[in-house]
Enzyme design. Structure first.
Site, PDB file in Angstrom:
ATOM      1  CG  HIS A 147     -58.235 -30.858 -12.025  1.00  0.00           C
ATOM      2  ND1 HIS A 147     -57.688 -30.995 -13.283  1.00  0.00           N
ATOM      3  CD2 HIS A 147     -59.279 -30.003 -12.159  1.00  0.00           C
ATOM      4  CE1 HIS A 147     -58.360 -30.244 -14.134  1.00  0.00           C
ATOM      5  NE2 HIS A 147     -59.322 -29.635 -13.494  1.00  0.00           N
ATOM      6  CG  ASP A 207     -65.946 -55.220 -10.422  1.00  0.00           C
ATOM      7  OD1 ASP A 207     -66.601 -54.792  -9.454  1.00  0.00           O
ATOM      8  OD2 ASP A 207     -66.476 -55.714 -11.431  1.00  0.00           O
ATOM      9  CE  LYS A 236     -60.814 -33.393 -15.041  1.00  0.00           C
ATOM     10  NZ  LYS A 236     -61.158 -32.654 -13.881  1.00  0.00           N
TER      11      LYS A 236
END
Lengths: 214, 214
Positions: B151, B158, B153
Site C-alpha cells: 500500500h 537519486d 506510495k
C-alpha cells in the site's frame, strides 16, 4: 628597561596561555547551544508485529492474553505518539476501524484533549467503522462530501507534531498491509498540514452546507 | 619605569580594541557557515488544478489544448520532482495508472536513469494500469505478492529525495481526491524509506520466489 619589557611580555604570554583554551571552550559551548535541537523525524513501517498493547493504556497491566508482551512495535509507537497529545488532536483519515487507535482517541477525549475528526463520507458507515462510536462519545466529527474521496491519512498532535503516511486507521492496514507512517515536527511540513486541516474543517462545516442548500 | 608600564598598558589595550570586533566578526562568520543549509521540505495537496503540463515535457511547447497554460499546479510540481532524477528512481506504488506520471517515468528511462518499480500484485492488471507499458519499455518491475496489499506510495529520487504521501499515481487521485504528497531531503526520513525499498525489492526478487517454490 629590558627586564621590565621581558616581565610584560611574560605577563601577556601567560594571559594568552590561559585565555586561549578558555576561549576555545567557550566557543564550543556557544556552538553547541546555538545548533538547533534535533527535530523529531521518525518513520514507522507496517504491518506491525503482533503484540499486546494493553500496557500502553493501563500502566499496571498484567494482561493474560496469548500475544507477546513488552514488545515495542510500529503500532505501539503509533499509539504512544497519538496518546502524547496534551491539548488537541486533529485527525483527517479516510477509513477508521482500528479498535486500538479508537481506544486511544477515546482516552484523549476522556482526559479533556480537544479531538476533531474529518473522514470520508462513503467510508464512515462501512462495517467496523469507529466513527459512530467516537461521535456517540461526544467527539466532533465532520465528513467530507465535496471530493470523490477524502483520502488523507494524517493527524496533528497539539498542532505541532504531524503523523502522516499511507496507513489508514484500519486493522488490515496495521496488521497485513505494507504501509508507512511519518512522524515529524519539521515546521515546514507541519504548517501546510495544519492549514489543510483548517481549510477542510471549515469547508465541511454542516452549518455552511445547510446555508448553501437554502 | 611608570612611563614604560603605561606604554605597555596602552599597547595591550590597543590590541584588545582591535582584536575584539575582529573576533566577534570572525565568530559570526563561523556561525553562519556552521548552520546547516535549509533542507528541502515541501508539501503538495491534491486534487490538482486542471492545467496543461505539456511544457514540462517539451521545452518548446506551443500546445493548443483547451486547458489553462503556464499554470503551476500540484501535478506540475510533482512531475518536475520526478523528472529531476539524474541517476535513479525507485518507485514503490500501490496503483499506477496516471498517464502523465507514466510519461515522466518513461522519459527518465529513455535518458538512462535507472528506474525500479515495485507495485501491488492485484493492482498491476487493473484497467488503465501503466505497469505493463513501463515493463514493455524495458523498465524493471517487481510485484509484491507477500502482503495483503503493498500500500506504499513513495518514490526515491537519486536515493536522496523522498516523495511520499496518500497519493496513488492514478488519475482519480490527482484530479478528484483530497490527497497529500510530502517531498523531503531530510536524511532521517529518506534513509528508512531507502532501506524499506531495498528490503521489499530483495523480498520480491522473482529468482528468490522460484527457489522458494522448489
Amino acid at each position: 628597561l629590558d627586564q621590565m619589557s621581558a616581565m610584560w611580555t611574560a605577563k601577556v604570554l601567560g594571559l594568552a596561555v590561559v585565555a586561549l583554551p578558555l576561549g576555545v571552550e567557550l566557543l564550543l559551548l556557544l556552538l553547541r547551544r546555538l545548533r538547533p535541537a534535533r527535530t523529531l523525524n521518525e518513520v514507522l513501517f507496517f504491518p506491525s508485529e503482533l503484540a499486546c498493547v494493553e500496557h500502553i493504556f493501563t500502566s499496571l497491566s498484567s494482561c493474560l492474553c496469548p500475544l507477546p508482551h513488552s514488545v515495542e512495535t510500529s503500532l505501539s509507537r503509533l499509539l504512544r505518539r497519538v496518546l502524547s497529545a496534551a491539548s488537541s488532536l486533529d485527525l483527517c483519515v479516510f477509513a477508521f476501524s482500528n479498535m486500538n487507535l479508537s481506544r486511544a482517541v477515546l482516552a484523549l477525549h476522556a482526559r479533556g484533549v480537544v479531538v476533531r475528526i474529518l473522514s470520508d463520507r462513503d467510508y464512515v458507515a462501512i462495517t467496523g467503522s469507529q466513527i459512530g462510536v467516537l461521535r456517540r462519545a461526544g467527539i466532533c466529527v465532520r465528513c467530507d462530501a465535496t471530493s470523490v474521496h477524502m483520502h488523507h491519512k494524517f493527524a496533528l498532535v497539539d498542532g505541532r507534531r504531524l503523523i502522516t503516511g499511507s496507513l489508514n486507521w484500519t486493522l488490515t492496514a496495521v496488521q497485513s498491509n505494507t504501509e508507512n507512517v511519518v512522524v515529524t515536527e519539521e515546521p515546514d511540513l507541519v504548517r501546510p498540514f495544519a492549514e489543510e486541516f483548517h481549510r477542510l474543517w471549515e469547508r465541511n462545516d454542516p452549518a455552511r452546507c445547510l446555508r448553501r442548500r437554502k
